[in-house]
Design a protein around this motif. Structure first.
Motif, short mmCIF file in Angstrom:
data_model
loop_
_atom_site.label_atom_id
_atom_site.label_comp_id
_atom_site.label_asym_id
_atom_site.label_seq_id
_atom_site.Cartn_x
_atom_site.Cartn_y
_atom_site.Cartn_z
N PHE A 1 7.33 85.85 61.66
CA PHE A 1 6.86 86.73 60.59
C PHE A 1 6.81 88.20 61.04
O PHE A 1 7.07 89.11 60.28
N ALA A 2 6.47 88.39 62.30
CA ALA A 2 6.32 89.74 62.83
C ALA A 2 6.59 89.70 64.33
O ALA A 2 6.74 88.63 64.91
N GLU A 3 6.64 90.87 64.91
CA GLU A 3 6.76 90.95 66.36
C GLU A 3 5.84 92.04 66.88
O GLU A 3 5.50 92.98 66.17
N LYS B 1 8.53 96.05 79.20
CA LYS B 1 8.18 95.71 77.82
C LYS B 1 7.86 94.22 77.77
O LYS B 1 8.61 93.40 78.28
N VAL B 2 6.75 93.89 77.13
CA VAL B 2 6.40 92.50 76.88
C VAL B 2 6.51 92.28 75.37
O VAL B 2 5.99 93.07 74.58
N TYR B 3 7.22 91.20 74.99
CA TYR B 3 7.49 90.92 73.59
C TYR B 3 6.76 89.65 73.15
O TYR B 3 6.83 88.62 73.84
N LEU B 4 6.09 89.72 72.00
CA LEU B 4 5.46 88.54 71.41
C LEU B 4 6.04 88.33 70.02
O LEU B 4 6.18 89.28 69.25
N ASP B 5 6.38 87.09 69.71
CA ASP B 5 6.75 86.71 68.35
C ASP B 5 5.49 86.25 67.65
O ASP B 5 4.66 85.55 68.24
N ARG C 1 -7.89 85.71 62.41
CA ARG C 1 -7.05 85.35 63.57
C ARG C 1 -6.38 83.99 63.42
O ARG C 1 -5.33 83.75 63.99
N SER C 2 -6.98 83.10 62.65
CA SER C 2 -6.38 81.77 62.49
C SER C 2 -5.17 81.80 61.57
O SER C 2 -4.47 80.79 61.43
N SER C 3 -4.87 82.94 60.96
CA SER C 3 -3.73 83.06 60.05
C SER C 3 -2.39 83.17 60.79
O SER C 3 -1.34 82.99 60.18
N VAL C 4 -2.44 83.50 62.08
CA VAL C 4 -1.20 83.71 62.84
C VAL C 4 -1.29 83.04 64.22
O VAL C 4 -2.37 82.77 64.73
N THR C 5 -0.11 82.82 64.78
CA THR C 5 0.01 82.32 66.14
C THR C 5 0.98 83.22 66.89
O THR C 5 2.16 83.29 66.53
N PRO C 6 0.51 83.93 67.91
CA PRO C 6 1.42 84.73 68.73
C PRO C 6 1.99 83.87 69.87
O PRO C 6 1.29 83.02 70.42
N LYS C 7 3.27 84.07 70.16
CA LYS C 7 3.92 83.34 71.26
C LYS C 7 4.73 84.33 72.09
O LYS C 7 5.39 85.22 71.55
N LEU C 8 4.69 84.13 73.38
CA LEU C 8 5.46 84.99 74.28
C LEU C 8 6.95 84.80 74.04
O LEU C 8 7.45 83.68 74.08
N TYR C 9 7.65 85.88 73.76
CA TYR C 9 9.10 85.84 73.68
C TYR C 9 9.70 86.12 75.04
O TYR C 9 10.62 85.47 75.49
N GLY C 10 9.14 87.14 75.73
CA GLY C 10 9.65 87.47 77.05
C GLY C 10 9.21 88.85 77.48
O GLY C 10 8.39 89.49 76.84
N TYR C 11 9.78 89.29 78.58
CA TYR C 11 9.49 90.63 79.08
C TYR C 11 10.73 91.15 79.77
O TYR C 11 11.61 90.38 80.18
N ASP D 1 2.40 100.65 72.08
CA ASP D 1 2.60 99.31 71.54
C ASP D 1 3.01 99.40 70.09
O ASP D 1 2.82 100.44 69.45
N PHE D 2 3.62 98.34 69.58
CA PHE D 2 4.15 98.30 68.22
C PHE D 2 3.90 96.93 67.62
O PHE D 2 4.16 95.92 68.25
N PHE D 3 3.42 96.92 66.38
CA PHE D 3 3.28 95.69 65.60
C PHE D 3 4.11 95.89 64.35
O PHE D 3 3.88 96.80 63.57
N VAL D 4 5.14 95.06 64.18
CA VAL D 4 6.10 95.25 63.11
C VAL D 4 6.23 93.96 62.32
O VAL D 4 6.56 92.91 62.88
N THR D 5 5.96 94.03 61.02
CA THR D 5 6.20 92.88 60.15
C THR D 5 7.64 92.93 59.68
O THR D 5 8.25 94.00 59.58
N GLU D 6 8.17 91.76 59.40
CA GLU D 6 9.60 91.71 58.98
C GLU D 6 9.74 91.72 57.50
O GLU D 6 8.86 91.49 56.75
#
Length: 106
Positions: A85-87, A71-75, A47-57, A101-106
């Protein structure tokens, strides 16, 4: 309209729940037989490898579902990186039930 959306999001704790669902999804990504090698290639080990941040809803009217959704979006950022890196996005119905829900790497 914004006030109504904010009330639905706050009443159902969609922001907090979205982060919880993200962490569950991310943990699965790290350990699932199909994706664990990919996660290692990206340098993701815990978990320490990433930081999720709220993009919006947003309030969504789509042809995919026969009802309106939120829809709630996290970067997602890798540790010590500024480029996304992902969303992750999660879809709820108006009553706050998870639809998908969807987890998508770029």
């Amino acid at each position: 309209m914004r006030e109504v959306l904010d009330r639905i999001v706050n009443r159902n704790k969609l922001i907090e729940r979205s982060f919880e669902y993200f962490w569950n999804c991310y943990d699965d990504y790290l350990t699932d037989d199909i994706t664990k090698d990919e996660s290692r290639e990206y340098g993701l080990i815990d978990r320490s490898s990433v930081t999720p941040k709220l993009y919006g809803y947003s309030y969504c009217v789509t042809s995919t579902y026969e009802f309106d959704t939120i829809k709630v979006y996290l970067d997602i950022f890798r540790k010590n990186e500024e480029k996304r890196f992902a969303e992750y996005w999660i879809i709820y119905n108006i009553d706050g039930e998870v639809i998908d829900d969807f987890f998508v790497t770029e």
